[in-house]
Design an enzyme around this catalytic site. Sequence first.
Site, PDB file in Angstrom:
ATOM      1  N   ALA A  78     -69.774  74.629 116.002  1.00 11.07           N
ATOM      2  CA  ALA A  78     -71.196  74.472 116.299  1.00 11.07           C
ATOM      3  C   ALA A  78     -71.471  74.533 117.804  1.00 11.07           C
ATOM      4  O   ALA A  78     -70.562  74.596 118.631  1.00 11.07           O
ATOM      5  CB  ALA A  78     -71.700  73.162 115.715  1.00 11.07           C
ATOM      6  N   HIS A  79     -72.776  74.483 118.146  1.00  8.53           N
ATOM      7  CA  HIS A  79     -73.178  74.634 119.545  1.00  8.53           C
ATOM      8  C   HIS A  79     -72.611  73.530 120.437  1.00  8.53           C
ATOM      9  O   HIS A  79     -72.454  72.389 120.030  1.00  8.53           O
ATOM     10  CB  HIS A  79     -74.708  74.690 119.679  1.00  8.53           C
ATOM     11  CG  HIS A  79     -75.429  73.526 119.072  1.00  8.53           C
ATOM     12  ND1 HIS A  79     -76.662  73.648 118.472  1.00  8.53           N
ATOM     13  CD2 HIS A  79     -75.120  72.215 118.961  1.00  8.53           C
ATOM     14  CE1 HIS A  79     -77.076  72.471 118.050  1.00  8.53           C
ATOM     15  NE2 HIS A  79     -76.154  71.581 118.341  1.00  8.53           N
ATOM     16  N   ASN A  80     -72.271  73.922 121.665  1.00  8.24           N
ATOM     17  CA  ASN A  80     -71.811  73.022 122.731  1.00  8.24           C
ATOM     18  C   ASN A  80     -70.413  72.442 122.501  1.00  8.24           C
ATOM     19  O   ASN A  80     -69.965  71.581 123.262  1.00  8.24           O
ATOM     20  CB  ASN A  80     -72.788  71.858 122.951  1.00  8.24           C
ATOM     21  CG  ASN A  80     -74.207  72.317 123.161  1.00  8.24           C
ATOM     22  OD1 ASN A  80     -74.450  73.369 123.745  1.00  8.24           O
ATOM     23  ND2 ASN A  80     -75.170  71.543 122.673  1.00  8.24           N
ATOM     24  N   HIS A 127     -81.530  78.269 122.094  1.00  7.46           N
ATOM     25  CA  HIS A 127     -80.138  78.220 122.523  1.00  7.46           C
ATOM     26  C   HIS A 127     -79.960  79.164 123.709  1.00  7.46           C
ATOM     27  O   HIS A 127     -79.930  80.395 123.544  1.00  7.46           O
ATOM     28  CB  HIS A 127     -79.220  78.595 121.355  1.00  7.46           C
ATOM     29  CG  HIS A 127     -79.073  77.487 120.362  1.00  7.46           C
ATOM     30  ND1 HIS A 127     -80.112  77.043 119.576  1.00  7.46           N
ATOM     31  CD2 HIS A 127     -78.002  76.720 120.048  1.00  7.46           C
ATOM     32  CE1 HIS A 127     -79.698  76.046 118.810  1.00  7.46           C
ATOM     33  NE2 HIS A 127     -78.425  75.835 119.078  1.00  7.46           N
TER      34      HIS A 127
END
Length: 334
Positions: A237-239, A196
């Site tokens: 969560a990511h993004n 990440h």
Amino acid sequence: MFTLDYLAKYVNGKLEGSPKQKIEGVCEISNGIKNKISFISNSKYLKFFNKTQASAVIVGLDFIDSKKNINLLKVKEPSLAFIKIAHLFKPKTHNKFGIHPTSIVDKDSTFGSKVSLQPNVTIEKKSKIGNNVVIGSNSYIGSNVEIGDYTIIGPNVSILDGCIIGKNVIIQSGTVIGSDGFGYETINDFHHKIPHLGFVVIGNDVEIGANCCIDRGTIKNTIIKDGTKLDNLIQVAHNVEIGSKTLIAGSVAIGGSTIIGNNVRIAGQVGIIDHLKIGNNAMIGAKSCIMKSVPEGSFYSGSPAIEHKQQLKINVSLQKLPQLLKKIKLLKNI
């Protein structure tokens, strides 16, 4: 303690009653207390008006009084006036400016004026802390973090490397910002961890509740825009991108790379899968499971979620099923 005359001027309201009445605090209209002030902004609370023991009530401009021995403060927006007055009675927190001797601060980090670092705070290298920032006890600030002016960070908060926090942000206790997201590529029955490399960018006037987790992006950043408010126990969560002035209630989980628009309302315990789009001004009912994108201005509910009106029709039909089954059994016996 304030007089009603002072409070009326403070909220630009019209006072009907004793200007010298002293107000010691706020109270519920249903549990009124002498020398305290309450409010009515919803007609369902009118039933408590004639019985309340509150010494004053904030009401709308068109309110008609049926109780002659109570002070009224008439305003355009009763709930907003009550919020402003309630702030007057909130105990002040007296944070001592400066760095507590138990805190650990890298020499390459910089600080604005009137910064308060409480006991056992850690700040790593090359971070930038703005003016009038408060960082609570046992919080950790990673390297190259930026924190804007007048931001308040509660105890036991972690803001990891490279994250950017805007101005006037409130982050409640126990929240983690910038940890790795849940990203793996499974090849030949082995789960390969995806690095990440992105960050978390939080805009101005954002509030993040207690024990939230906001993951950093894989390549691009995870973004929360100006004026958005998050309740406790929320997973981002990511993004993920969350637009401005959006409200998200507790225990919501938002899957990776989902984009949420502006002025969206998401009720508690909603689950949203990854790579969806939630349009501007959309609403999502409690405990819904969002499996497909939600159009702008729509109201979805249920699991899996569909348009709310359609969901209500289905619920009504389901309640009729036991009767229908009885009729079917009777028909089989004919």
